[in-house]
Each structure stands twice: as structure tokens, then as C-alpha cells.
Design an enzyme around this catalytic site. Structure first.
Site, short mmCIF file in Angstrom:
data_model
loop_
_atom_site.label_atom_id
_atom_site.label_comp_id
_atom_site.label_asym_id
_atom_site.label_seq_id
_atom_site.Cartn_x
_atom_site.Cartn_y
_atom_site.Cartn_z
N GLY A 21 2.98 -1.17 5.40
CA GLY A 21 2.20 -2.18 4.68
C GLY A 21 2.30 -3.56 5.30
N TYR A 156 5.84 -7.97 -13.77
CA TYR A 156 5.46 -8.37 -12.41
C TYR A 156 5.09 -9.85 -12.40
CZ TYR A 156 2.98 -8.20 -7.89
OH TYR A 156 2.56 -8.42 -6.60
#
Length: 289
Positions: A21, A156
């Protein structure tokens, strides 16, 4: 800026979560500029594979950022092999989605440990080395989720808001010593982080589709070559920042804004493909959700 990138030649860069990633693309981009790179990852075999494929001065080391002793050892081992650290990229992260009432506390703890606490720990360890030398750059990967609360991303959001605030304060602490701090705030990126999420009903994601990882990697590398700053990816999403600051004074308008953008219900109410996210969660946290 091309001239500034030459300053990266020979620099020692440490990247957490560097096996794939954003982390891997960032490692590739730094190596292309002549930097020496250490990538740490929970999956050390994948990290070694990435290092072999990237080539150049790339070192792969095991790293669970939620294990502070291992994090400290990662930095020490990297410095022994490559030399004193010049840049730390706190990239490792996980995004756990869903209704907060259904989220076990151990999962919330893991989210905050990986996305916030490890950033604070890593930044402190880097700063201990940078301050006496009066140079160095800490790059913390946050998110636009550090600027706007999205239903279904509560823990988050807590972590990323924390990273943004921490980085702003840290910049003020370290600037007198010549140490730079950059905060990178991407929107959604084309990585496993968005596996199992359906953005087809989101107006925002139709206007700004998930961005390629190369954009974030390039933003990181260019930031490392200059002074610390807040960097939005894509860059033009900076226009949201003053608007979001105003909306915080009117919480109901903020809720309405997330509805208009189509962000208010895509991550809640059982709309997430949990089976598609299972492998991602297990790989990034080392445990099942």
C-alpha cells in the site's frame, strides 16, 4: 522542488507499515531519490519480499507498532544497519468501521493503539534523536477523517483527530530545534483499507474517487524534502478545511453536511461487507475483530 529532492540522497528513512500500500509506494519513491530505507511491518515476510522487489538500500524488519519494545528495537536496528535516522514516516494504520455500540472495547483499544498511540511513541523516539542534532523530519499519516466526523468511523475519527492535534502541537515544540513535522491527510486511497466498503451512494466519493497510492507517496516524499506542513491529498481538498472549521460551531449543520456528501450511512447499520474486510483486519491488527 526537483532541486529539493536531491537533498534526500543518502538520507535514512524509516517507514512503518511499509510492506504494501502507501508504505511500499513511499519506500519506492524514497529509493528512487537515493535514500536508504527501512520498512517495518507486522508481516515481515511480506516486508522482505517488498524490499527484494524494490531493490536499492532497503532493509525489512519485523514491526508491530502496538508493541513499544519492538518499535524501539526497529529504530535501533535500522540505525545500526543504515546510520542515524533522518526521516520517520508513521504510516502504519488500520480503519475499523461500524456502529460503535457493536464494537468490542478490545477492538477500540487496538484501533487507538495502532493509529494514535504508536504515532506518539514513534514521534517521541525520533525526536529524541533529532533534537540533539537539530535536524530531522517526522511525517505522520492522518486522514481527512482527522477533520470531519463520519458515522461508522467513531474510533478511527478519534485516532486521526488525535494525530492531527498531536502533530500540530509537536510542530511547535520541535521547530525551535530545526526539526520538521508534516501531517499528511488523504481522502480514501486505493488500498486494502477500503476493502468491503460500498461508496456507490456517496456524492463525495463520486466527486473524488479513491486516489492511487502514488499520490500519497509523492506527497510524503516531497514533504520530506521541504519544511513541515499540513498536506491534503488530493491537494485541492484543502478547500474543505475552513468550511469544516466553521461547521464545528453548528453540530447539526455538520451532521447535515455528512448526509449531503453521502457519508452518513454507508459505514453503519450493517452495510459493510464484513467477510470482505476480515482478512484486512486480521492482517493489520494481528487479531480477528
Amino acid at each position: 522542488m526537483a532541486r529539493n529532492l536531491r537533498n534526500l540522497r543518502g538520507k535514512v528513512v524509516l517507514i512503518t507499515g511499509g510492506a504494501q500500500g502507501i508504505g511500499r509506494k513511499t519506500a519506492e519513491a524514497f529509493v528512487a531519490q537515493g535514500a536508504k530505507v527501512a520498512i517495518g511491518d507486522l508481516d515481515v515476510d511480506l516486508a522482505k519480499k517488498a524490499a527484494d522487489e524494490i531493490g536499492g538500500d532497503v532493509l525489512a524488519l519485523p514491526l508491530d507498532v502496538s508493541d513499544y519494545d519492538q518499535f524501539a528495537k526497529f529504530i535501533e536496528d535500522a540505525e545500526k544497519a543504515l546510520g542515524p535516522i533522518d526521516v520517520l514516516v508513521n504510516n502504519a494504520g488500520v480503519m475499523i468501521v461500524g456502529d460503535i455500540v457493536d464494537e468490542p472495547q478490545r477492538v477500540t483499544d487496538k484501533q487507538l493503539m495502532i493509529d494514535l498511540n504508536s504515532v506518539i511513541f514513534g514521534s517521541r523516539e525520533a525526536a529524541k534523536r533529532f533534537v540533539p542534532r537539530r535536524c530531522g523530519h517526522i511525517i505522520n499519516i492522518a486522514s481527512l477523517a482527522g477533520k470531519i466526523g463520519v458515522p461508522g468511523l467513531s474510533s478511527y475519527n478519534a485516532a486521526k483527530y488525535g494525530v492531527v492535534g498531536f502533530s500540530e502541537a509537536l510542530r511547535g515544540e520541535l521547530r525551535p530545534y530545526g526539526v520538521e513535522v508534516t501531517t499528511i491527510m488523504p481522502l480514501f486511497i486505493q488500498t486494502a483499507l477500503i476493502d468491503g466498503l460500498d461508496f456507490s451512494r456517496s456524492l463525495l466519493l463520486k466527486i473524488i474517487p479513491p486516489q492511487p497510492v502514488e499520490k500519497v507517496a509523492n506527497a510524503i516524499v516531497h514533504s520530506a524534502a521541504g519544511r513541515g506542513k499540513n498536506q491534503f491529498v488530493p491537494g485541492w481538498t484543502l478547500v474543505f478545511d475552513p468550511l469544516l472549521a466553521l461547521l464545528r460551531w453548528a453540530p447539526r449543520l455538520m451532521v447535515a453536511f455528512t448526509k449531503i456528501l453521502g457519508l452518513s450511512d454507508i459505514l453503519t447499520g450493517g452495510k459493510v461487507n464484513t467477510s470482505a474486510r476480515k482478512a484486512y483486519i486480521e492482517r493489520t491488527t494481528g487479531q480477528a475483530q
